[in-house]
Every structure is written in structure tokens, then in C-alpha cells.
Motif scaffolding. Structure first.
Motif, short mmCIF file in Angstrom:
data_model
loop_
_atom_site.label_atom_id
_atom_site.label_comp_id
_atom_site.label_asym_id
_atom_site.label_seq_id
_atom_site.Cartn_x
_atom_site.Cartn_y
_atom_site.Cartn_z
N LEU A 16 0.83 -1.21 0.00
CA LEU A 16 0.00 0.00 0.00
C LEU A 16 0.87 1.26 0.00
N PRO A 17 0.51 2.26 -0.82
CA PRO A 17 1.22 3.54 -0.74
C PRO A 17 0.84 4.26 0.55
N HIS A 18 1.66 5.23 0.94
CA HIS A 18 1.35 6.01 2.15
C HIS A 18 0.27 7.05 1.88
N ALA A 19 0.11 7.42 0.64
CA ALA A 19 -0.92 8.40 0.26
C ALA A 19 -1.46 8.02 -1.10
N ILE A 20 -2.70 8.43 -1.36
CA ILE A 20 -3.31 8.14 -2.66
C ILE A 20 -3.84 9.44 -3.27
N GLU A 21 -4.03 9.40 -4.57
CA GLU A 21 -4.65 10.53 -5.26
C GLU A 21 -6.15 10.26 -5.34
N THR A 22 -6.96 11.23 -4.92
CA THR A 22 -8.41 11.06 -4.92
C THR A 22 -8.96 11.15 -6.33
N PRO A 23 -9.80 10.20 -6.76
CA PRO A 23 -10.42 10.29 -8.10
C PRO A 23 -11.15 11.63 -8.29
N ALA A 24 -11.00 12.21 -9.46
CA ALA A 24 -11.56 13.54 -9.73
C ALA A 24 -12.98 13.43 -10.30
N THR A 25 -13.82 12.64 -9.63
CA THR A 25 -15.20 12.46 -10.07
C THR A 25 -16.12 12.62 -8.87
N SER A 26 -17.42 12.72 -9.15
CA SER A 26 -18.39 12.79 -8.05
C SER A 26 -18.67 11.39 -7.52
N LEU A 27 -19.27 11.33 -6.34
CA LEU A 27 -19.61 10.04 -5.74
C LEU A 27 -20.66 9.29 -6.57
N TRP A 28 -21.52 10.03 -7.28
CA TRP A 28 -22.51 9.38 -8.14
C TRP A 28 -21.82 8.49 -9.18
N PHE A 29 -20.69 8.94 -9.66
CA PHE A 29 -19.95 8.21 -10.69
C PHE A 29 -19.59 6.81 -10.22
N ASN A 30 -19.35 6.65 -8.90
CA ASN A 30 -19.00 5.32 -8.38
C ASN A 30 -20.12 4.31 -8.61
N LEU A 31 -21.37 4.73 -8.38
CA LEU A 31 -22.50 3.84 -8.62
C LEU A 31 -22.69 3.60 -10.11
N ALA A 32 -22.55 4.65 -10.91
CA ALA A 32 -22.72 4.50 -12.36
C ALA A 32 -21.71 3.49 -12.93
N VAL A 33 -20.48 3.56 -12.45
CA VAL A 33 -19.43 2.65 -12.94
C VAL A 33 -19.69 1.21 -12.48
N SER A 34 -20.03 1.04 -11.18
CA SER A 34 -20.29 -0.32 -10.69
C SER A 34 -21.50 -0.95 -11.38
N ALA A 35 -22.50 -0.12 -11.73
CA ALA A 35 -23.69 -0.64 -12.42
C ALA A 35 -23.35 -1.06 -13.85
N GLN A 36 -22.35 -0.41 -14.46
CA GLN A 36 -21.91 -0.83 -15.80
C GLN A 36 -21.04 -2.08 -15.72
N ARG A 37 -20.19 -2.13 -14.67
CA ARG A 37 -19.28 -3.27 -14.54
C ARG A 37 -20.00 -4.53 -14.09
N TYR A 38 -20.90 -4.39 -13.13
CA TYR A 38 -21.53 -5.55 -12.50
C TYR A 38 -23.06 -5.40 -12.48
N PRO A 39 -23.70 -5.25 -13.66
CA PRO A 39 -25.13 -4.92 -13.67
C PRO A 39 -26.02 -5.91 -12.94
N ASP A 40 -25.68 -7.21 -13.01
CA ASP A 40 -26.56 -8.23 -12.44
C ASP A 40 -26.09 -8.73 -11.07
N LYS A 41 -25.00 -8.20 -10.60
CA LYS A 41 -24.46 -8.62 -9.29
C LYS A 41 -25.30 -8.03 -8.17
N PRO A 42 -25.53 -8.77 -7.07
CA PRO A 42 -26.27 -8.17 -5.95
C PRO A 42 -25.48 -7.01 -5.34
N ALA A 43 -26.06 -5.84 -5.37
CA ALA A 43 -25.46 -4.69 -4.68
C ALA A 43 -25.90 -4.70 -3.22
N LEU A 44 -27.19 -4.98 -3.01
CA LEU A 44 -27.78 -4.92 -1.67
C LEU A 44 -28.53 -6.21 -1.37
N VAL A 45 -28.45 -6.64 -0.10
CA VAL A 45 -29.26 -7.74 0.41
C VAL A 45 -29.98 -7.22 1.64
#
Length: 562
Positions: A16-45
Motif C-alpha cells: 500500500l502507498p502512504h498516500a493516494i490521489e483522490t479520483p476527480a469524479t463525483s460520488l454518483w460516478f461510483n454507482l454509475a461505474v459499478s452498475a456498468q461493470r456488475y449490472p446483475d451482481k447483488p449490490a444490496l441484500v
């Protein structure tokens, strides 16, 4: 971010690095990307029902369109008021998708407390659970018309539960009752299903990393709770950092029982999981038997919690029926993990309980124990991209190894300041070594390995099972009781909760002999969140006061153990 070499880097997680660079996107983008990558995977139970990433994304899109159609503009604050459930996550991301700001509110708050969460953030729209709508509307009705809520989206937990749900008997009525849609003059209410059926377009999503995204409230030593201004960037940093720190991947199955209205559940439980594409197993409240069944059935790999939950689960008479072998990470904070319990986890399951430390102002962890080298009863080491020091609270000089001082923190997850409170914001930050650091208000020390330990609190706070209770806020609510002349709130020892709330009360002359301690306790239960209410009330003739007339709460606190 430039990170100085410190003693704790010898124990840093490998790879692990000691510091990371924060992605330059909004938090909404995280859900949009996961929905494209794993559309049929259970997100919530939730009990027996699964929600896929595609469904989660599409529901949030529709709810965002509904909010937009109801006049929610970019930057508007929207209240989110319910227990952990799929609708909570849909609503949170819908508010972000609509370019608005989430105001998460503890569902234990009552009408008197809720007024502040409507007026302070200037909220006009709320998304709430049906059983809580009454308190919210009661609070709104007591406000001047210009400050009242204008629209409510109302959800039932039951709508997210399937027919085979294994519901604890004590929850059956709470989760199963259908509440009529509220109606009131000057405002409108929409049922959850109707809101999700909106056919209007959602607005163009335009949020930048520096834009405000969530306004969680934190109580302090004085006055009413303050809103902590967090941006997409400050939460994004810890969403990414948490999954790196715990060895996260899309194969993770997390038990999310820490409340998501709280910064830890929100960031460590929800945001980190959604960013990773993990499966989140949601619990609306704590129940040890349900937790044991869910961990076993869904092969939970990661569980962040409050130590009292682990203590409770291990004490279950049915514990031998549960299979915890899938767990690879267990950790948490909010209270110290007893050494005997940590030892049992290690010997029985090979699990090292990793304690962490953080505040609403630091977007949850600012410190965490390295999973492979944790120390017990310890806050851990400064987290990814974080620099923390221990300084003299008065001179602001750094303290030597082993000596106590105030913990100060610098890093990309630190909040921007307090909403509408420039005075409090200025007081919360200092300059140290030419950099801006947040003053935690907690006293701690650092050992020779660079691990941090808490020693006391500068601020006056009671820690009841990981819930932070601020005496000034409880006192302010108690003063509304017509029989109370004065009240001083302190902590008292509690074998299970660690600490409980005690109120030392002076009654008005006319009330003496007419009101009992139990009546005061009952009134508090009606008028404040149950974790804040005094479990013990002691009547006295007078409170000790200093020469300047201030109540000497510290004296009462010191006398309490005796």
C-alpha cells in the motif's frame, strides 16, 4: 500530498502507498461505474431480497428525476431520515444524482430535535420512512411557514423485504405496518413507488469534486448540532482508502449494521462498498441472532462494527450454530474493544480485531490499526494520506513520545468547515508547521512505534455503546421540562454500554414533591433520541458552581464513581 516519514511506516500494510490521489469524479460516478461493470451482481441484500447494481442505479435515477420535478435544485439540502435499508441507499445516491446535498438525520431523533435539522440547512424536501413521517411533520408544523417542509417522499421498509424474510419477532409490527400517506396543508407527500415511477428526465449531473455533497451533523460541547461540510472529494478519498486498507474487491460481502446516517456506516459501509462493487448485507437495527444468521447465510467477508455488537454476538446462547469462517476482516471503533474479546476472536477464528478512530469532521477513519499488525485498545496509526500529531492544547507545541496532548489531523478527508458557523470553523483549525490542521478535541499520546492511544476528551462527551452524547445538547432539551430549574448531565459507568447518561437535576420550588425521577426519565424518552436520554436522574437541592457562577460539571463527574 507530501507525507513525512514517520515511525509508524515500519508497520504499514505491505503493497500500500502512504498516500493516494483522490479520483476527480463525483460520488454518483461510483454507482454509475459499478452498475456498468456488475449490472446483475447483488449490490444490496435486505433480509431475503436482493437488489442488483443495475436496479440500484435505475431506481436512484428515477428518484432523482422525481426530486428535480419537485423543484430540487443544484446545491439544495434534502433530509434523509430512516434506518438502514435499500431505500436509504437509493435515496442518498438519488440526492447526489440530482446535484443536491444529503442531510442524513438520526432516525432516533424526536420532533423537538428535528426542528433544527429542518431550519439550519434550510431544507424543504425530505425522504423518510413512513413510521417517522409523523415526527418530521410535527416538527415542521411548529416552524414559521417560510421554514416548513414542502414535500415528502415516504418509504416503507416492508416494500424492500421478500416473502421468505426471517424477521426478528420484535420487529414484525415495526417493519410490517402500513402507514397512510400523510397529508398536510402547504405541502405534498409522494409514496416511494410513485416517486420511482417518475417519467420526467433527471437533470444533467454536473457535480465537481469540490462541490458540497453531504451535511452530517455533529453535536459539540456547546449549543445545537453543527453541520459538517463534506465535499465529493473528501468522502471519495476515504471511500477509496477504506477498500484499499481492508483488502477490498468486488468479491467482498459486507455486513452493514453500523447506521448509515452516521459517517462510519456511510463511508466505510456504503461508499466504500459501492465504489468497490461489493455486496452490502443491510441490517436496519442490531439484533445478534439476525447478525449471526446473515453472516452465515451470505458468507460475509468484511464486518465493521461497534465492539458492543461483537460482545453481544459472542454471548449468544446460539453462537455455536453460526458460521463465521467466511470473515477475513473485522474491525471498528466508537469504543474500546475489551482485550479478552479480541483474544477470543484471534484464538477461535484467527481474526485480529482492527480498531480505528475518526470523527464526522474527518469522514470517518483518520487512524486505523494495520490489519496485520494491530495493537489492542489502540486508535491505530494515521490513515492513508493523513498526517496526525499530538500537541500541547495551549502552546500547540508537539509533545514527546508517550506524553498526552491534543490530537490534530491533516488530510484530504478533513471537512471544509461548519455550515453557517465561520466562528466554529475558525476555532476548529490551527496552523502547525505551515500547514492547516483540524483540532480533534481528543487527548491522546503516541508510542515509540507511532501508534496513537486516546487518553481523555477535551470536549465534554459521553460514549454510550459508541453513540456520542453531548451533555450540553441533552441539558438544553431537559430545560424545556416545566419542572426543571437546572440540570447537569454527566457520564456514569455502565457494565454493558461502557457509559450511560446521568442527569443531576434541581427542580423548581413548585415541582418539589410533585415530580419523580422516573417521570423525568419518561419525559426524556418522549422528547429525545433514546441513546441520549438519561438512564439515571438524581434530584439535588443545588448544583455546585464556581465563583463566576458556572456549573462545575467536572466536579460532579469526578464524584460520580464514588
Amino acid at each position: 500530498m507530501d507525507m513525512p516519514v514517520r515511525a509508524h511506516h515500519r508497520f504499514w500494510p505491505l503493497r500500500l502507498p502512504h498516500a493516494i490521489e483522490t479520483p476527480a469524479t463525483s460520488l454518483w460516478f461510483n454507482l454509475a461505474v459499478s452498475a456498468q461493470r456488475y449490472p446483475d451482481k447483488p449490490a444490496l441484500v435486505f433480509f431475503d431480497r436482493q437488489t442488483s447494481y443495475r436496479e440500484l442505479h435505475d431506481q436512484a435515477e428515477r428518484l432523482a428525476a422525481h426530486l428535480h420535478a419537485r423543484g430540487v435544485q443544484a446545491g439544495d439540502r434534502v433530509i434523509l431520515f430512516m434506518q438502514n435499508c435499500p431505500q436509504w441507499i437509493v435515496a442518498y445516491y438519488a440526492i447526489l444524482r440530482a446535484n443536491a446535498v444529503v442531510v442524513p438525520v438520526n432516525p432516533m431523533n424526536r420532533a423537538e430535535e428535528l426542528k433544527h435539522y429542518i431550519t439550519d440547512p434550510d431544507a424543504r424536501v425530505a425522504i423518510c420512512a413512513a413510521d417517522l413521517a409523523g415526527d418530521l411533520l410535527k416538527a415542521s408544523a411548529d416552524l414559521p411557514p417560510v421554514q416548513q417542509l414542502t414535500h415528502l417522499v415516504v418509504a416503507h421498509y416492508h416494500d424492500a423485504i421478500g416473502p421468505q424474510a426471517d424477521i426478528p419477532p420484535a420487529w414484525a409490527e415495526w417493519l410490517g405496518t402500513r402507514h397512510p400517506l400523510p397529508s398536510w396543508t402547504g405541502g405534498s407527500a409522494t409514496d416511494w413507488a410513485e416517486a420511482l415511477a417518475c417519467t420526467e428526465p433527471a437533470p444533467v449531473h454536473d457535480r465537481q469534486p469540490s462541490d458540497l455533497c453531504v451535511l452530517p451533523y455533529t453535536s459539540g460541547t456547546t449549543g445545537l448540532p453543527k453541520g459538517c461540510m463534506h465535499t465529493h472529494a473528501s468522502l471519495m478519498h476515504n471511500a477509496v482508502a477504506c477498500q484499499l486498507w481492508t483488502g477490498g474487491s468486488a468479491a467482498n460481502v459486507s455486513l452493514v449494521v453500523v447506521p448509515m446516517f452516521h459517517i462510519t456506516g456511510m463511508v466505510v459501509g456504503m461508499h466504500s462498498g459501492i465504489y468497490t462493487g461489493a455486496t452490502l448485507v443491510l441490517m436496519p437495527r442490531w439484533d445478534r441472532e439476525l447478525a449471526g444468521r446473515l453472516i452465515s447465510a451470505w458468507k460475509v467477508t468484511h464486518w465493521s462494527n461497534i465492539p458492543t455488537m461483537v460482545i453481544d454476538l459472542l454471548a449468544s446462547p446460539r453462537f455455536d450454530q453460526y458460521d463465521l469462517s467466511s470473515l477475513v476482516f473485522i474491525g471498528g471503533g466508537g469504543a474500546a474493544m475489551p482485550q479478552a474479546v479480541a483474544q477470543r476472536l484471534l484464538e477461535q477464528f484467527g481474526l485480529r480485531y482492527a480498531e480505528g478512530y475518526g470523527l464526522t469532521e474527518t469522514a470517518a477513519p483518520s487512524h486505523n490499526n494495520p490489519p496485520d499488525a494491530p495493537k489492542q485498545q489502540c486508535l491505530g496509526i494515521p490513515f492513508l494520506s493523513v498526517d496526525a500529531r499530538v500537541v500541547d492544547p495551549d502552546t500547540l507545541q508537539e509533545m514527546p513520545v508517550g506524553e498526552a496532548g491534543e490530537i490534530i489531523i491533516r488530510g484530504p478527508s478533513v471537512f471544509s468547515g461548519y455550515w453557517k458557523r465561520p466562528d466554529a470553523t475558525e476555532a476548529a483549525f490551527i496552523e502547525f508547521g505551515g500547514q492547516r490542521y483540524f483540532r480533534s478535541g481528543d487527548l491522546g499520546r503516541v508510542d515509540e512505534d507511532g501508534y496513537f492511544f486516546i487518553t481523555d476528551r477535551l470536549k465534554r462527551m459521553i460514549n454510550a455503546s459508541g453513540f456520542k452524547v453531548w451533555p450540553a445538547e441533552v441539558e438544553a432539551l431537559m430545560f424545556r421540562h416545566p419542572a426543571i430549574a437546572e440540570a447537569c448531565v454527566i457520564g456514569t459507568r455502565d457494565a454493558y454500554r461502557g457509559e450511560s447518561v446521568k442527569a443531576v437535576v434541581v427542580l423548581r420550588d413548585a415541582a418539589r414533591g410533585q415530580v419523580t425521577e422516573q417521570q423525568i426519565i419518561d419525559w426524556c424518552r418522549e422528547n429525545m433520541a433514546v441513546y441520549k436520554m438519561p438512564r439515571v436522574v438524581q434530584f439535588v437541592d443545588a448544583l455546585p458552581k464556581s465563583g463566576s457562577g458556572k456549573v462545575m460539571w467536572r466536579l460532579l463527574q469526578e464524584q460520580e464513581p464514588a
